[in-house]
Write a protein that holds these residues in place. Sequence first.
Motif, PDB file in Angstrom:
ATOM      1  N   HIS A 242     -38.839  38.736 112.564  1.00  0.00           N
ATOM      2  CA  HIS A 242     -38.587  37.477 113.272  1.00  0.00           C
ATOM      3  C   HIS A 242     -37.623  36.648 112.431  1.00  0.00           C
ATOM      4  N   GLY A 243     -36.422  37.180 112.285  1.00  0.00           N
ATOM      5  CA  GLY A 243     -35.417  36.508 111.465  1.00  0.00           C
ATOM      6  C   GLY A 243     -34.991  35.172 112.029  1.00  0.00           C
ATOM      7  N   GLU A 244     -35.331  34.917 113.294  1.00  0.00           N
ATOM      8  CA  GLU A 244     -34.942  33.624 113.884  1.00  0.00           C
ATOM      9  C   GLU A 244     -35.754  32.477 113.277  1.00  0.00           C
ATOM     10  N   THR A 245     -36.857  32.807 112.613  1.00  0.00           N
ATOM     11  CA  THR A 245     -37.617  31.781 111.879  1.00  0.00           C
ATOM     12  C   THR A 245     -37.049  31.776 110.465  1.00  0.00           C
ATOM     13  N   LEU A 246     -36.350  30.709 110.097  1.00  0.00           N
ATOM     14  CA  LEU A 246     -35.468  30.784 108.926  1.00  0.00           C
ATOM     15  C   LEU A 246     -36.199  31.113 107.637  1.00  0.00           C
ATOM     16  N   PRO A 257     -38.947  50.266 115.748  1.00  0.00           N
ATOM     17  CA  PRO A 257     -37.579  50.603 116.161  1.00  0.00           C
ATOM     18  C   PRO A 257     -37.103  49.680 117.286  1.00  0.00           C
ATOM     19  N   GLY A 258     -35.833  49.301 117.178  1.00  0.00           N
ATOM     20  CA  GLY A 258     -35.270  48.394 118.183  1.00  0.00           C
ATOM     21  C   GLY A 258     -35.160  46.974 117.656  1.00  0.00           C
ATOM     22  N   PHE A 413     -31.355  33.220 117.457  1.00  0.00           N
ATOM     23  CA  PHE A 413     -31.692  32.820 118.825  1.00  0.00           C
ATOM     24  C   PHE A 413     -33.125  32.314 118.776  1.00  0.00           C
ATOM     25  N   ILE A 414     -33.275  31.013 118.730  1.00  0.00           N
ATOM     26  CA  ILE A 414     -34.584  30.382 118.530  1.00  0.00           C
ATOM     27  C   ILE A 414     -35.043  29.845 119.883  1.00  0.00           C
ATOM     28  N   ALA A 438     -31.479  34.936 129.747  1.00  0.00           N
ATOM     29  CA  ALA A 438     -31.675  36.243 130.393  1.00  0.00           C
ATOM     30  C   ALA A 438     -31.677  37.380 129.366  1.00  0.00           C
ATOM     31  N   GLU A 439     -30.878  37.223 128.290  1.00  0.00           N
ATOM     32  CA  GLU A 439     -30.650  38.407 127.443  1.00  0.00           C
ATOM     33  C   GLU A 439     -30.991  38.253 125.958  1.00  0.00           C
ATOM     34  N   TYR A 440     -31.160  37.020 125.454  1.00  0.00           N
ATOM     35  CA  TYR A 440     -31.190  36.863 123.988  1.00  0.00           C
ATOM     36  C   TYR A 440     -32.474  36.258 123.422  1.00  0.00           C
ATOM     37  N   LEU A 441     -33.423  35.907 124.269  1.00  0.00           N
ATOM     38  CA  LEU A 441     -34.590  35.201 123.722  1.00  0.00           C
ATOM     39  C   LEU A 441     -35.426  36.090 122.791  1.00  0.00           C
ATOM     40  N   ASP A 442     -35.293  37.407 122.939  1.00  0.00           N
ATOM     41  CA  ASP A 442     -36.077  38.303 122.074  1.00  0.00           C
ATOM     42  C   ASP A 442     -35.213  38.910 120.954  1.00  0.00           C
ATOM     43  N   PHE A 443     -34.040  38.349 120.744  1.00  0.00           N
ATOM     44  CA  PHE A 443     -33.083  38.984 119.821  1.00  0.00           C
ATOM     45  C   PHE A 443     -33.507  38.880 118.366  1.00  0.00           C
ATOM     46  N   GLY A 444     -34.012  37.713 117.973  1.00  0.00           N
ATOM     47  CA  GLY A 444     -34.328  37.478 116.554  1.00  0.00           C
ATOM     48  C   GLY A 444     -33.168  36.765 115.873  1.00  0.00           C
TER      49      GLY A 444
END
Length: 481
Positions: A242-246, A257-258, A413-414, A438-444
Amino acid sequence: MFGKEVYRRRRAGLLGRMAAELPSGKAGIAIFIGNTEAPQNYRGNDYKFRQESSFLYYWGIDEPGFAALLDLDSGEEVLYGDDVEIGDIIWMGPQPSVASKAAAVGVDRSAPSAEFDRMVSTARAQGRAIHFLPASRYYNVLKTSSLTGCPPEDVRKVASVSDGAPHASLEFVNAVIAMRLVKEECEIEEIDKACEIGYLMHTEARRGCKAGVREQEIVGRMEGVTISKGWGVSFTTILSQHGETLHNHRHDGIITPGKLLLIDAGAESNTHYASDFTRTVPCSGKFSPRQRDVYDIVVACNDLAYGLARPGVTYREVHLAVAARMLEGLKSLDLVRGDVQDMVAEGIAGMFMPHGLGHNMGIDVHDMEDLGEDLVGYDPGQTRSPQLGLGSLRMARKLVPGHVITDEPGIYFIPALIAKWKAEGSGKGFINYQKLEAEYLDFGGIRLEDDLLITKEGCRRLGPHRLPIYPDEVEAAMASE
Ligand code: GLY
Ligand code: MN
Ligand code: MN
């Protein structure tokens, strides 16, 4: 510890700088309070000892319970500490005398700790100015308060001593910052060593990134590298999918994986100099096209900062150039729309990178932040922006040879931040919320961090090698490990 001439030279430099700022014959005294042991859960079970960084810089002694005086009028230097007695020797073994420790760092006079308290009390009674640094640890705050009469809540306030009120000394803080910001050759060698250990730590972590492995296990293996080669970690490890959490300090995930694994970790050398690197690797060993698109932007931003960082340029300008490059890349993915310079001015990059491009690094990983972030990172006349992202820039100054800074762009993407900006109407017309949702909320998130030394000509990356960073080399490294 360096040779005694290093510490002598530093104290002489400090004396000269402060004397130049203060009234002749009425400069007063500068006091240094070293760290004591800090209990973890009960007295007698302490955290690993870490010396106060400015004490280490000027007095070199890496042990608890020391204090020091620099008399700014007479130039006298005294180291205060207590010789061990039989009760201590039973537990600690024989110890060199305080006088011999003082001699090792070029100090001719030493005295017991109780004399330190008496000396400060006498100086106060004589109406002499007492210069002290803003302490971070609670013990040091209370000790400073009881010695100087400064209320504990004011010990971290920094202002000129000329107003006569008790608070930390702006003259002292500025002199220390000016010296510690520009690294000496012997310090650069130590930072290079810390970077070498950091390189090995990250190599171990990347090798450990295999499907099904617990993040905690990778952290343990990685931290073992620096514990076996240096003092330990230079800050609490960030290793997370969860790299989106700094500053995510949880390590309870299983490598999946993924996902992307963000690893932000550094070493502290045995002489207490730091390194600080971040890499983001694909958990499957290969980036997906969507991950690669974003990753390529972050690498380009990291390389751009490296290409721009040189004497005469402010790091604020480099941050803004990186923001523009990032927005250009995000525009090519249709995540933002509009004129890039308009978006920079509006602070749109802050939604994707809500932190600054970098910070000073030295004996502290965020060097001297306890002396005041703005005093350390901003030149006189520079002010901090209120914008998200740029407002978190910890190093904005004009670069000079000898600065050591980090280069750490990131794109995150937070979901909560995206939702907040959208609800508030922030970035309206610029940010493609539809595509983001639509596409980035789960990106990290992706962050890529190197450590730079500003040189006469430009800058160089610290450490003997650069960690693999380009997507092909990361994938090749992971395939071979
Ligand atoms: N380790 C936090 C940072 O990179 O600043
Ligand atoms: Mn970092
Ligand atoms: Mn950093």
